[in-house]
Design an enzyme around this catalytic site. Structure first.
Site, PDB file in Angstrom:
ATOM      1  N   CYS A  67       0.704  -1.166  -0.061  1.00 45.22           N
ATOM      2  CA  CYS A  67       0.021   0.021  -0.051  1.00 45.22           C
ATOM      3  C   CYS A  67       0.794   1.143  -0.038  1.00 45.22           C
ATOM      4  O   CYS A  67       0.412   2.169  -0.912  1.00 45.22           O
ATOM      5  CB  CYS A  67      -1.112  -0.055   1.060  1.00 45.22           C
ATOM      6  SG  CYS A  67      -0.159   0.099   2.673  1.00 45.22           S
ATOM      7  N   HIS A 105      -2.161   1.074   7.006  1.00 47.74           N
ATOM      8  CA  HIS A 105      -2.464   1.339   5.584  1.00 47.74           C
ATOM      9  C   HIS A 105      -2.633   2.598   5.169  1.00 47.74           C
ATOM     10  O   HIS A 105      -2.765   3.699   5.982  1.00 47.74           O
ATOM     11  CB  HIS A 105      -3.755   0.565   5.351  1.00 47.74           C
ATOM     12  CG  HIS A 105      -4.188   0.669   3.947  1.00 47.74           C
ATOM     13  ND1 HIS A 105      -3.581   0.146   3.147  1.00 47.74           N
ATOM     14  CD2 HIS A 105      -5.422   1.315   3.147  1.00 47.74           C
ATOM     15  CE1 HIS A 105      -4.262   0.305   1.906  1.00 47.74           C
ATOM     16  NE2 HIS A 105      -5.273   1.042   2.075  1.00 47.74           N
ATOM     17  N   ASP A 119      -7.947   3.833  -3.673  1.00 43.41           N
ATOM     18  CA  ASP A 119      -6.961   2.949  -3.380  1.00 43.41           C
ATOM     19  C   ASP A 119      -6.471   2.083  -4.179  1.00 43.41           C
ATOM     20  O   ASP A 119      -7.592   1.182  -4.579  1.00 43.41           O
ATOM     21  CB  ASP A 119      -7.949   2.444  -2.059  1.00 43.41           C
ATOM     22  CG  ASP A 119      -6.777   1.506  -1.067  1.00 43.41           C
ATOM     23  OD1 ASP A 119      -5.753   1.482  -1.722  1.00 43.41           O
ATOM     24  OD2 ASP A 119      -6.939   1.644   0.033  1.00 43.41           O
TER      25      ASP A 119
END
Length: 264
Positions: A67, A105, A119
């Site tokens: 991420c 995250h 995302d």
């Protein structure tokens, strides 16, 4: 940043305007072209959260990342293209419903006429931006709910995924947690090996020697018989030409925790 090289990596032309339609297309193409993977953890590579290093890895070397890397670089591209894009920290929900640590995250918020959650670094997730302006908002399989302290809970198929902070953060804020994720024996990323991306019919994942394809909801799994077959799968399914294969979990040199955080 070499914008054209990044867009070529995604297989898209330079967009005419930073609008929602273009954002949707860029997110869709990023997910399809750049895999979610944690190979660096099992290849003895440092995870360096600096835009030039991420560009070299993801664009020049045609790798993926997790991420902090994927959303960190994609946010930089969006800003270069004229979007107002910022990184936001999130805590990932564990299977038992409890929250993971802060900065577990990193996701992106893009502000157009209203804010949108973008995302490309959470594995299986939304393929298009999710509207953030409303509260208790149902968006297809996704539900966004107000959470304590002004945060936002993001649910998929009724299951909590992560709690998103409202405040923006610089990429450097995530460096200590990226180091922990890359080195701690307690991290999911040191205990697993994955490379995954969506396909037009489902998803393809390579986990060690297991190749898993989901087609129209049907899962197919095969054990690859040799290192040569594994290398070929990385090349064919993910466009990666690996000079060496990642070491199985538990044997990676980074799991000892001996390395220090690498700051930009």
């Amino acid at each position: 940043m070499d914008i054209d090289a990044y867009l070529d990596r995604l297989g898209v032309a330079r967009p005419a305007a930073p609008d929602l339609a273009t954002l949707r297309h860029l997110q869709e193409r990023h997910l399809a072209a750049v895999p979610f993977e944690n190979l660096s953890v099992h290849l003895g590579e440092h995870v360096v959260l600096a835009e030039d290093e991420l560009f070299e890895k993801i664009v020049r070397r045609r790798r993926g990342g997790f991420c902090y890397e994927l959303n960190g670089l994609f946010a930089a591209l969006l800003r270069e293209l004229g979007y107002e894009a910022s990184l936001h920290a999130a805590q990932v929900f564990r299977p038992d419903g409890t929250l993971g640590p802060p900065l577990d995250h990193a996701a992106i918020v893009v502000t157009l006429d209203e804010p949108w959650l973008v995302d490309v670094g959470f594995g299986r997730f939304a393929e298009h931006p999710l509207r953030l302006s409303g509260v208790d908002t149902q968006l297809g399989e996704f539900l966004l709910l107000d959470a304590p302290h002004g945060d936002i809970d993001v649910l998929m198929d009724g299951k909590p995924q992560y709690r998103l902070e409202r405040r923006p953060r610089p990429l450097a804020d995530f460096a200590p947690m990226a180091w922990w994720q890359s080195t701690s024996p307690e991290s999911h990323f040191t205990r697993s090996l994955t490379c995954s991306r969506p396909t037009s019919q489902g998803r393809v994942t390579l986990s060690g020697d297991k190749l898993i394809e989901t087609v129209e909801g049907v899962r197919h799994e095969v054990v690859l018989p040799s290192p040569e077959a594994i290398r070929a799968a990385y090349r064919v399914y993910f466009g990666m030409a690996l000079t060496k294969l990642p070491t199985p979990p538990g044997e990676s040199p980074l799991t000892s925790g001996a390395l220090s955080p690498t700051l930009p």
